[in-house]
Motif scaffolding. Structure first.
Motif, PDB file in Angstrom:
ATOM      1  N   GLU A  42      -6.683  -4.918  -4.913  1.00 46.27           N
ATOM      2  CA  GLU A  42      -6.855  -4.763  -3.581  1.00 46.27           C
ATOM      3  C   GLU A  42      -6.158  -3.373  -3.128  1.00 46.27           C
ATOM      4  O   GLU A  42      -6.799  -2.382  -2.431  1.00 46.27           O
ATOM      5  CB  GLU A  42      -6.374  -5.749  -2.761  1.00 46.27           C
ATOM      6  CG  GLU A  42      -7.121  -6.978  -2.786  1.00 46.27           C
ATOM      7  CD  GLU A  42      -6.418  -8.174  -1.870  1.00 46.27           C
ATOM      8  OE1 GLU A  42      -5.441  -8.111  -1.414  1.00 46.27           O
ATOM      9  OE2 GLU A  42      -7.147  -9.146  -1.753  1.00 46.27           O
ATOM     10  N   TYR A  43      -4.822  -3.219  -3.569  1.00 47.45           N
ATOM     11  CA  TYR A  43      -4.044  -1.996  -3.113  1.00 47.45           C
ATOM     12  C   TYR A  43      -4.564  -0.844  -3.875  1.00 47.45           C
ATOM     13  O   TYR A  43      -4.687   0.509  -3.227  1.00 47.45           O
ATOM     14  CB  TYR A  43      -2.674  -2.216  -3.557  1.00 47.45           C
ATOM     15  CG  TYR A  43      -1.796  -3.200  -3.133  1.00 47.45           C
ATOM     16  CD1 TYR A  43      -2.363  -3.637  -1.705  1.00 47.45           C
ATOM     17  CD2 TYR A  43      -0.712  -3.813  -3.603  1.00 47.45           C
ATOM     18  CE1 TYR A  43      -1.549  -4.841  -1.116  1.00 47.45           C
ATOM     19  CE2 TYR A  43       0.004  -4.842  -2.898  1.00 47.45           C
ATOM     20  CZ  TYR A  43      -0.578  -5.341  -1.700  1.00 47.45           C
ATOM     21  OH  TYR A  43       0.233  -6.247  -1.031  1.00 47.45           O
ATOM     22  N   LYS A  99      -7.826  -0.262  -4.510  1.00 46.77           N
ATOM     23  CA  LYS A  99      -9.020   0.113  -3.876  1.00 46.77           C
ATOM     24  C   LYS A  99      -8.983   0.823  -2.374  1.00 46.77           C
ATOM     25  O   LYS A  99      -9.430   1.566  -2.187  1.00 46.77           O
ATOM     26  CB  LYS A  99      -9.895  -0.994  -3.670  1.00 46.77           C
ATOM     27  CG  LYS A  99     -11.322  -0.860  -3.061  1.00 46.77           C
ATOM     28  CD  LYS A  99     -11.989  -2.134  -2.908  1.00 46.77           C
ATOM     29  CE  LYS A  99     -13.466  -1.825  -1.966  1.00 46.77           C
ATOM     30  NZ  LYS A  99     -14.149  -3.257  -2.106  1.00 46.77           N
ATOM     31  N   THR A 100      -7.947   0.052  -1.745  1.00 45.78           N
ATOM     32  CA  THR A 100      -7.447   0.804  -0.544  1.00 45.78           C
ATOM     33  C   THR A 100      -6.772   2.015  -0.580  1.00 45.78           C
ATOM     34  O   THR A 100      -6.940   2.982   0.287  1.00 45.78           O
ATOM     35  CB  THR A 100      -6.332  -0.035   0.156  1.00 45.78           C
ATOM     36  OG1 THR A 100      -6.904  -1.561   0.206  1.00 45.78           O
ATOM     37  CG2 THR A 100      -5.952   0.341   1.436  1.00 45.78           C
ATOM     38  N   CYS A 101      -6.156   2.479  -1.545  1.00 46.37           N
ATOM     39  CA  CYS A 101      -5.369   3.578  -1.857  1.00 46.37           C
ATOM     40  C   CYS A 101      -5.929   4.815  -2.763  1.00 46.37           C
ATOM     41  O   CYS A 101      -5.538   5.746  -2.947  1.00 46.37           O
ATOM     42  CB  CYS A 101      -3.863   3.417  -2.294  1.00 46.37           C
ATOM     43  SG  CYS A 101      -2.866   2.359  -1.261  1.00 46.37           S
ATOM     44  N   GLN A 105       0.759  -1.186  -0.017  1.00 44.38           N
ATOM     45  CA  GLN A 105       0.054  -0.154   0.014  1.00 44.38           C
ATOM     46  C   GLN A 105       0.782   1.183   0.157  1.00 44.38           C
ATOM     47  O   GLN A 105       0.496   2.357  -0.526  1.00 44.38           O
ATOM     48  CB  GLN A 105      -0.821   0.167   1.241  1.00 44.38           C
ATOM     49  CG  GLN A 105      -1.946  -1.082   1.163  1.00 44.38           C
ATOM     50  CD  GLN A 105      -2.652  -1.309   2.570  1.00 44.38           C
ATOM     51  OE1 GLN A 105      -2.793  -0.034   3.274  1.00 44.38           O
ATOM     52  NE2 GLN A 105      -3.476  -2.365   2.569  1.00 44.38           N
TER      53      GLN A 105
END
Length: 237
Positions: free
Chosen positions: A192-193, A195-197, A81
Motif C-alpha cells: 500500500e505504501y 503504491k501511494t508513494c 507513508q
C-alpha cells in the motif's frame, strides 16, 4: 551437529525455509543475474521487528547500503507513508531499492515455536515477544486494545491483529498462526505504501523480499521462509 539438528526441527515447521545467510546469497544473485540490478548501488530498507536478535539474521546488512528502518514491534512498518517517502529520497544516484520485510518467530530444539534461547540467558524467552504478548491478550474474553501514546506500537499491533483473532485462537499452533497473520499485515502495508508513494521514487523498480524469520539458538544461523520475492515495476502500480 547442532546446526544440523536445528535444520531438521525448523523444516518440520517450515519445510520451505532456507538458512538465512544462504537466502541472502541466493536472492542477491537473482537481483544481479536475472534482474540486472547493480547491488553496489542498492539501498536496503527493513520492516522487521526491532528485536535485537534479528540484526545478524542475514548477510544483506553486510552487502547493501542501509538499512533504512521501517519496522517497529512485530515488524509492522510504523514509519508509514512519510517513512516510505524518506526511503525513496535516500536511494543512491542511478541506484536501486530493496525492502526486506516480515515477522519473526523463535524455535527450540524441542520444536516449541514462539520460544528461543537468547544470548547469555539460561531460560527460554519469547520470540517474537510482542506477538506472544499480543497472543496472551487475545485469549482474554472481550479484550480490546486501547491506543495510547505510551505503548502505541504494541496497542496498534494488537488492533491490527483483531480481524485474525478467531482464526488464530482456533489454530492448532497459535504461535505460528499469529506470526502468519502478522506477515499478511506487513505485506499489505508495504504494498500500500509503495503504491501511494511511487511518484517519490527516482527509480522505476523496487525489489521486495518478504517472509518469516525463524530464530534458532544464539551462535547458530537463523532461517528464512520466503513468501514473496518480486521486482515491482512502479509504473504499473
Amino acid at each position: 551437529m547442532l546446526q544440523r539438528k536445528f535444520d531438521e526441527i525448523v523444516k518440520q515447521a517450515y519445510p520451505n525455509s532456507m538458512d538465512a545467510k544462504d537466502t541472502s546469497i541466493h536472492y542477491l544473485g537473482k537481483m544481479q543475474l536475472e534482474h540486472k540490478i547493480d547491488i553496489s548501488k542498492v539501498l536496503m530498507a527493513t520492516s522487521v521487528c526491532s528485536d535485537d536478535i534479528n540484526v545478524p539474521s542475514t548477510t544483506f546488512f553486510n552487502v547493501l547500503f542501509g538499512p533504512f528502518i521501517m519496522g517497529g514491534l512485530g515488524g509492522i512498518p510504523f514509519v508509514g507513508q512519510t517513512g516510505m517517502t524518506a526511503f525513496a529520497h535516500h536511494i543512491p544516484d542511478n541506484g536501486s531499492a530493496f525492502i526486506f520485510y516480515g515477522p519473526h518467530i523463535g524455535i527450540t530444539l524441542d520444536g516449541d515455536l514462539g520460544k528461543m534461547y537468547r544470548p547469555r540467558q539460561e531460560e527460554t524467552g519469547n520470540s517474537c515477544g510482542a506477538l506472544m504478548l499480543a497472543l496472551s491478550r487475545l485469549k482474554e474474553d472481550d479484550y480490546q486494545p486501547i491506543l495510547n501514546e505510551d505503548d502505541y506500537q504494541q496497542m496498534k499491533l494488537e488492533e491490527s491483529l483483531l480481524p485474525f483473532r478467531e482464526d488464530i485462537l482456533q489454530s492448532d499452533n497459535q504461535e505460528k498462526a499469529i506470526t502468519e497473520a502478522t506477515y499478511e499485515i506487513i505485506d499489505k502495508k508495504i504494498h500500500e505504501y509503495l503504491k501511494t508513494c511511487k511518484d517519490e521514487f527516482p527509480v522505476d523498480r523496487v525489489t521486495l523480499l518478504g517472509g518469516v524469520i525463524i530464530n534458532t539458538d544464539y551462535g547458530l544461523d537463523d532461517y528464512f521462509d520466503v513468501r514473496n520475492f518480486e521486482v515491482v515495476d512502479l509504473k504499473s502500480l
